[in-house]
Design a protein around this motif. Structure first.
Motif, short mmCIF file in Angstrom:
data_model
loop_
_atom_site.label_atom_id
_atom_site.label_comp_id
_atom_site.label_asym_id
_atom_site.label_seq_id
_atom_site.Cartn_x
_atom_site.Cartn_y
_atom_site.Cartn_z
N HIS A 235 0.83 -1.22 0.00
CA HIS A 235 0.00 0.00 0.00
C HIS A 235 0.86 1.26 0.00
CE1 HIS A 235 -3.37 2.67 1.25
NE2 HIS A 235 -2.43 3.27 1.97
N HIS B 177 1.76 4.73 -2.81
CA HIS B 177 1.93 6.19 -2.61
C HIS B 177 3.30 6.64 -3.11
CE1 HIS B 177 -1.71 6.69 -0.30
NE2 HIS B 177 -1.29 5.97 0.74
N HIS C 147 -5.18 7.66 -2.38
CA HIS C 147 -6.15 6.67 -1.92
C HIS C 147 -7.29 6.50 -2.92
CE1 HIS C 147 -4.74 7.05 2.50
NE2 HIS C 147 -4.17 6.02 1.87
ZN LIG Z 1 -2.32 5.28 2.46
#
Ligand SMILES: [Zn+2]
Ligand SMILES: CC(C)C[C@H](C(=O)NO)C(=O)N[C@@H](CC(N)=O)C(=O)NCc1cccc(N)c1
Ligand SMILES: [Ca+2]
Length: 159
Positions: A114, A118, A124
């Protein structure tokens, strides 16, 4: 441009959580990066000294010159900075969490995958099935964690 302007990126693990064996941390990080390199032309090279594009560290509370802080156990699990020089791409994990390679605590591979989203330029997603959905969903880490939404997102940057 929201992404890196090169396909070959370096990463360096600055320090290790005491929660897991070092080899398990190396594997979780490598697999977290492979999730993304499998669906893009991106290549990741591990270096053990000097400055890497993606500097990875386990930190707590206020740490170094990082403008974002951690909050103790639970809550925020990690953060990563979008592509760019200096802090760009750097990824921090909250050492006040219990990091694991299996289902207990928080699965480092899943959180790393995850956070690296980024670090590669993704924000998101509102898609509940997406890895980039804001909240941790404990998936079976052996299952493929990327949803079509994640793939569309990353390929729109590095297609
Ligand atoms: Zn995040
Ligand atoms: C505002 C941000 C600094 C929150 C932070 C985050 O999104 N980091 O990327 C974070 O740690 N979010 C938690 C959820 C929360 N407590 O806000 C999280 O589980 N993020 C990691 C994660 C791992 C695996 C899957 C998903 N979907 C999310
Ligand atoms: Ca926390």
């Amino acid at each position: 441009l929201p992404g890196w302007r090169k396909y070959n990126l370096t990463y360096r693990i600055i320090n290790y959580t005491p929660d897991m064996a070092r080899t398990a941390v190396d594997e979780a990080i490598q697999e977290g990066l492979e999730v993304w390199s499998k669906v893009t032309p991106l290549q990741f090279t591990k270096i053990s000294k000097g400055i890497a594009d993606i500097m990875i560290a386990f930190r707590t509370r206020v740490h170094g010159r990082c403008p974002r802080y951690f909050d103790g156990p639970l809550g925020v699990l990690g953060h990563a900075f979008p592509p760019g020089p200096g802090l760009g791409g750097d990824t921090h994990f909250d050492e006040d969490e219990n990091w694991t390679k299996d289902g207990a605590g928080f699965n480092l591979f899943l959180v790393a995958a995850h956070e690296f989203g980024h670090a590669l330029g993704l924000s998101h997603s509102s898609d509940q099935t997406a890895l980039m959905f804001p909240n941790y969903v404990s998936l079976d880490p052996r299952k493929y964690p990327l949803s079509q939404d994640d793939i569309n997102g990353i390929q729109s940057i590095y297609g």
